[in-house]
Design an enzyme around this catalytic site. Structure first.
Site, short mmCIF file in Angstrom:
data_model
loop_
_atom_site.label_atom_id
_atom_site.label_comp_id
_atom_site.label_asym_id
_atom_site.label_seq_id
_atom_site.Cartn_x
_atom_site.Cartn_y
_atom_site.Cartn_z
N GLY A 267 2.69 -1.03 4.36
CA GLY A 267 2.80 0.40 4.03
C GLY A 267 4.25 0.79 3.87
O GLY A 267 4.85 0.63 2.81
N GLY A 268 4.86 1.29 4.94
CA GLY A 268 6.22 1.81 4.90
C GLY A 268 7.22 0.91 4.18
O GLY A 268 7.98 1.38 3.33
N GLU B 11 -7.17 4.93 7.43
CA GLU B 11 -6.96 6.36 7.11
C GLU B 11 -8.18 6.92 6.38
O GLU B 11 -8.52 8.10 6.55
CB GLU B 11 -5.67 6.51 6.28
CG GLU B 11 -4.44 6.34 7.17
CD GLU B 11 -3.24 5.68 6.50
OE1 GLU B 11 -3.15 5.70 5.26
OE2 GLU B 11 -2.39 5.14 7.24
N SER C 41 3.05 -1.93 10.50
CA SER C 41 4.49 -2.01 10.77
C SER C 41 5.09 -3.39 10.50
O SER C 41 6.00 -3.83 11.19
CB SER C 41 4.81 -1.56 12.20
OG SER C 41 4.41 -0.21 12.39
N HIS D 239 -9.73 1.34 4.45
CA HIS D 239 -8.49 1.54 5.20
C HIS D 239 -8.75 2.51 6.36
O HIS D 239 -9.54 3.44 6.22
CB HIS D 239 -7.39 2.10 4.28
CG HIS D 239 -6.04 2.07 4.93
ND1 HIS D 239 -5.65 3.05 5.81
CD2 HIS D 239 -5.03 1.18 4.87
CE1 HIS D 239 -4.43 2.75 6.26
NE2 HIS D 239 -4.03 1.62 5.69
N ASN E 36 0.87 -1.18 0.00
CA ASN E 36 0.00 0.00 0.00
C ASN E 36 0.90 1.23 0.00
O ASN E 36 1.45 1.61 1.04
CB ASN E 36 -0.89 -0.04 1.26
CG ASN E 36 -1.73 1.21 1.41
OD1 ASN E 36 -1.82 2.03 0.50
ND2 ASN E 36 -2.35 1.36 2.57
N TRP E 37 1.07 1.81 -1.18
CA TRP E 37 2.01 2.94 -1.30
C TRP E 37 1.45 4.22 -0.69
O TRP E 37 2.16 5.21 -0.55
CB TRP E 37 2.37 3.18 -2.77
CG TRP E 37 3.13 2.05 -3.41
CD1 TRP E 37 3.49 0.86 -2.83
CD2 TRP E 37 3.63 2.01 -4.76
NE1 TRP E 37 4.18 0.09 -3.73
CE2 TRP E 37 4.28 0.76 -4.92
CE3 TRP E 37 3.60 2.90 -5.83
CZ2 TRP E 37 4.90 0.38 -6.11
CZ3 TRP E 37 4.20 2.52 -7.02
CH2 TRP E 37 4.85 1.28 -7.16
N LYS E 38 0.16 4.25 -0.40
CA LYS E 38 -0.50 5.45 0.14
C LYS E 38 -0.22 6.64 -0.78
O LYS E 38 -0.11 6.46 -1.99
CB LYS E 38 -0.05 5.70 1.59
CG LYS E 38 -0.23 4.44 2.45
CD LYS E 38 -0.11 4.69 3.92
CE LYS E 38 -0.29 3.36 4.66
NZ LYS E 38 -0.33 3.50 6.10
N GLY F 175 2.13 2.42 10.78
CA GLY F 175 3.12 3.50 10.61
C GLY F 175 3.75 3.96 11.91
O GLY F 175 4.43 4.98 11.96
N GLU G 122 -5.79 -4.67 10.49
CA GLU G 122 -4.78 -3.66 10.74
C GLU G 122 -5.12 -2.90 12.02
O GLU G 122 -5.94 -1.98 12.00
CB GLU G 122 -4.73 -2.66 9.57
CG GLU G 122 -4.41 -3.30 8.24
CD GLU G 122 -3.79 -2.31 7.27
OE1 GLU G 122 -2.66 -2.58 6.83
OE2 GLU G 122 -4.41 -1.27 6.96
P1 PGA Z 1 2.55 0.39 7.72
O1 PGA Z 1 1.10 0.61 7.02
O2 PGA Z 1 3.10 -0.91 7.18
O3 PGA Z 1 3.35 1.58 7.32
O4 PGA Z 1 2.29 0.32 9.19
C1 PGA Z 1 0.23 -0.46 6.79
C2 PGA Z 1 -1.05 0.04 6.19
O5 PGA Z 1 -1.53 1.11 6.59
O6 PGA Z 1 -1.63 -0.60 5.29
#
Ligand code: PGA
Length: 255
Positions: free
Chosen positions: A235-236, A98, A214, A96, A10-12, A174, A168
């Site tokens: 994500g990251g 967010e 994470s 998600h 997930n590149w956001k 993050g 999640e």
């Molecule tokens: P993260 O994000 O790996 O940076 O914690 C995961 C996500 O939000 O899908």
């Protein structure tokens, strides 16, 4: 193992189209023909077309990070399932945390998107999970149940195995704070129990449930070894080819 593992990046809101192509090509150079794991890259909308082109002929799949449930119309700034399909998108992240937090998305609205995605042959990656306050209040399982049942309302037995669920915990996204394997497995097993009640054991055993929050090469092997953890939504660590490739290899080794 009856469930093929999934590693989704997930590149956001990161990577221009140009940077996205570089990243996708670096990943494809090493695991483009990987067959043991389903690998999905989810760039921002603006990079979908270029990344689709870069992934031509590779086994890596393309996902979007959101979509609108309607087919078309006066929804400024939005994108429909059909529009994504024409860009060779096969997966779409929905609900998600967010989106839930910053864009006030409700379970009812997310459910409309899930149904619309399925009607358009897109595979939803439905995200569920509690906040820190909810966990501390002992509400984790109740929140997850609401997200799962709300998100899947009206999804049929024929459709359920094309849905991917991502657990999640919001407090782990993050933040570098990963859920312990016990915490994660407990919720994953609970989600599978919910699916068993809704769809029966045989189908529930086929649904992939990913962990997200994470996840990194250092903690992935232990998480991926859990009975009900079928992959990761990353994500990251998906923004850099090296760490993402290592995660795919960890999933391949854990299968
Ligand atoms: P993260 O994000 O790996 O940076 O914690 C995961 C996500 O939000 O899908």
């Amino acid at each position: 193992m009856i469930r093929k593992k999934v590693i989704a990046g997930n590149w956001k809101m990161n990577k221009t189209a140009t940077d996205g192509v570089t990243l996708a090509k670096d990943i494809a150079a090493e695991i483009g023909r990987e067959t043991g794991v389903d690998v999905v890259l989810c760039p921002p909308f603006t990079a979908l077309a270029s990344v689709a082109h870069a992934l031509e002929g590779q086994s890596i799949k393309l996902g979007a990070q959101n979509m609108h449930p309607e087919k078309n119309g006066a929804f400024t700034g939005e994108v429909s399932a059909e529009m994504l399909r024409t860009l060779y998108v096969t997966h779409v992240i929905l609900g998600h945390s967010e989106r839930r937090t910053y864009f006030a998305e409700t379970d009812a609205f997310i459910n409309k998107k899930v149904l619309s995605a399925l009607a358009n042959q897109l595979k939803p990656i439905l995200c569920v999970g509690e906040t820190l306050a909810e966990r501390e209040a002992g509400a984790t399982l109740a929140v997850v149940q609401r997200h799962v049942e709300g998100g899947l309302a009206g999804v049929t037995k024929e459709q359920i195995t094309t849905v991917i669920i991502a657990y999640e915990p919001v407090w782990a996204i993050g933040t570098g704070k990963v859920a312990t394997t016990e915490q994660a497995q407990e919720v994953h097993a609970y989600i599978r129990d919910l699916l068993t009640k809704l769809y029966g054991a045989a189908l529930a055993q086929k649904v992939r449930i990913l962990y997200g929050g994470s996840m990194k090469p250092a903690n992935a092997p232990e998480l991926l070894a859990q009975k009900d953890i079928d992959g990761g939504l990353i994500g990251g660590a998906s923004l850099e080819a090296r760490s993402f490739i290592e995660l795919v290899k960890a999933a391949d080794a854990a299968k």
